[in-house]
Design a protein around this motif. Structure first.
Motif, short mmCIF file in Angstrom:
data_model
loop_
_atom_site.label_atom_id
_atom_site.label_comp_id
_atom_site.label_asym_id
_atom_site.label_seq_id
_atom_site.Cartn_x
_atom_site.Cartn_y
_atom_site.Cartn_z
N TRP A 73 -1.85 1.59 3.80
CA TRP A 73 -1.43 1.75 5.20
C TRP A 73 -2.49 2.52 5.96
O TRP A 73 -2.91 3.59 5.52
N TRP A 74 -2.92 1.94 7.08
CA TRP A 74 -3.98 2.55 7.88
C TRP A 74 -3.65 2.35 9.36
O TRP A 74 -3.34 1.22 9.76
N LYS A 75 -3.69 3.42 10.12
CA LYS A 75 -3.32 3.37 11.55
C LYS A 75 -1.96 2.69 11.73
O LYS A 75 -1.80 1.81 12.59
N GLY A 76 -1.03 3.04 10.85
CA GLY A 76 0.35 2.52 10.98
C GLY A 76 0.55 1.08 10.54
O GLY A 76 1.65 0.54 10.69
N ALA A 77 -0.48 0.43 10.00
CA ALA A 77 -0.32 -0.98 9.62
C ALA A 77 -0.69 -1.18 8.15
O ALA A 77 -1.53 -0.47 7.59
N LEU A 78 -0.04 -2.18 7.55
CA LEU A 78 -0.39 -2.57 6.19
C LEU A 78 -1.71 -3.37 6.26
O LEU A 78 -1.81 -4.33 7.03
N VAL A 79 -2.72 -2.96 5.47
CA VAL A 79 -4.03 -3.64 5.56
C VAL A 79 -4.48 -4.21 4.21
O VAL A 79 -5.56 -4.79 4.12
N GLY A 80 -3.66 -4.08 3.16
CA GLY A 80 -4.04 -4.62 1.85
C GLY A 80 -3.25 -3.96 0.75
O GLY A 80 -2.25 -3.26 1.03
N THR A 81 -3.67 -4.20 -0.47
CA THR A 81 -3.01 -3.53 -1.61
C THR A 81 -4.09 -3.06 -2.59
O THR A 81 -5.21 -3.58 -2.61
N ALA A 82 -3.72 -2.09 -3.40
CA ALA A 82 -4.61 -1.61 -4.47
C ALA A 82 -3.73 -0.93 -5.50
O ALA A 82 -2.66 -0.43 -5.18
N GLY A 83 -4.20 -0.93 -6.74
CA GLY A 83 -3.41 -0.23 -7.76
C GLY A 83 -3.87 -0.55 -9.15
O GLY A 83 -4.92 -1.19 -9.35
N PHE A 84 -3.08 -0.08 -10.11
CA PHE A 84 -3.36 -0.34 -11.51
C PHE A 84 -2.66 -1.65 -11.89
O PHE A 84 -1.44 -1.69 -11.94
N VAL A 85 -3.44 -2.70 -12.10
CA VAL A 85 -2.84 -4.00 -12.40
C VAL A 85 -2.26 -4.01 -13.80
O VAL A 85 -1.33 -4.76 -14.09
N TRP A 86 -2.82 -3.23 -14.69
CA TRP A 86 -2.16 -2.94 -15.97
C TRP A 86 -2.49 -1.51 -16.39
O TRP A 86 -3.52 -0.97 -16.02
#
Ligand SMILES: CC(C)(COP(=O)(O)OP(=O)(O)OC[C@H]1O[C@@H](n2cnc3c(N)ncnc32)[C@H](O)[C@@H]1OP(=O)(O)O)[C@@H](O)C(=O)NCCC(=O)NCCS
Length: 182
Positions: A73-86
């Protein structure tokens, strides 16, 4: 379930929630063609229902301790995803995956998000090894682990079938003992 992870400069990583399904699906729709060049799932995410199923799946993975995906979340908007895929808890090892909407590229957001995931992974999850696998020709994506001090460990030949072609993966790894943020 882990709380929000702050990445600085107004960027927040929030665990994906069912109420994000519409916004996430709209983002996938708007970026579908560029995402399917480098990611395997856009062709199977064709509706808000598919996106809801994805969110339920990643929430179940988080509860089981085998993955952890966040909305960016950036400037109040969803702009992508990221994380631990496994996450492989027995071996204290995990892999990071990510994507950004086109209009959010070029601001250092994903580098900041991955940096925050490294801190979360090494400090909170007590991981020993974090890896990122990238299509060898995916220049923008390769720049992220390179910028953050990962070691290029080698190439997996024809590791993934993307948009009907087999793509080699560059494997990047970072160990807790090498992490500059510790
Ligand atoms: C891979 C992807 C996330 C990279 O996005 P990105 O915006 O280039 O990466 P970052 O957010 O880290 O930003 C880096 C860019 O911002 C610039 N930048 C500006 N301020 C910055 C800062 N403070 N820190 C770092 N970079 C900064 C960098 O110079 C760089 O731009 P450049 O490539 O023109 O030199 C994006 O291209 C994407 O989603 N691609 C499609 C899906 C994909 O390939 N996913 C990965 C599969 S492995």
């Amino acid at each position: 379930m882990v709380d929000m992870v702050k990445a600085g400069r107004g960027l927040e990583l929030r665990p994906l929630n069912l109420r994000d399904a519409k916004a996430l699906f709209s983002l996938v729709e708007a970026n579908r063609e560029r995402l399917r060049r480098w990611l395997p799932w856009p062709d199977t995410n064709r509706s808000v229902l598919d996106t809801r199923a994805f969110i339920l799946r990643v929430r179940a993975h988080a509860r089981a301790g085998i993955g952890q995906s966040f909305g960016l979340w950036w400037k109040g908007a969803l702009v992508g995803t990221a994380g631990f895929v496994w996450i492989d808890a027995a071996n204290h090892s995990a892999a990071i995956g990510y994507w950004l909407a086109q209009e959010a590229e070029g601001h250092g957001l994903m580098s900041a998000a991955v940096k925050a995931l490294l801190r979360h992974g090494f400090r909170t999850l007590k991981l020993n090894r974090i890896e990122i696998r990238v299509g060898v020709r995916n220049r923008r994506s390769r720049a992220i682990p390179e910028r953050l001090g990962f070691r290029h460990e080698g190439t997996l030949r024809q590791a993934e079938c993307l948009a009907e072609r087999h793509v080699d993966h560059a494997v990047y790894g970072l160990l807790a003992s090498e992490w500059r943020g510790r």
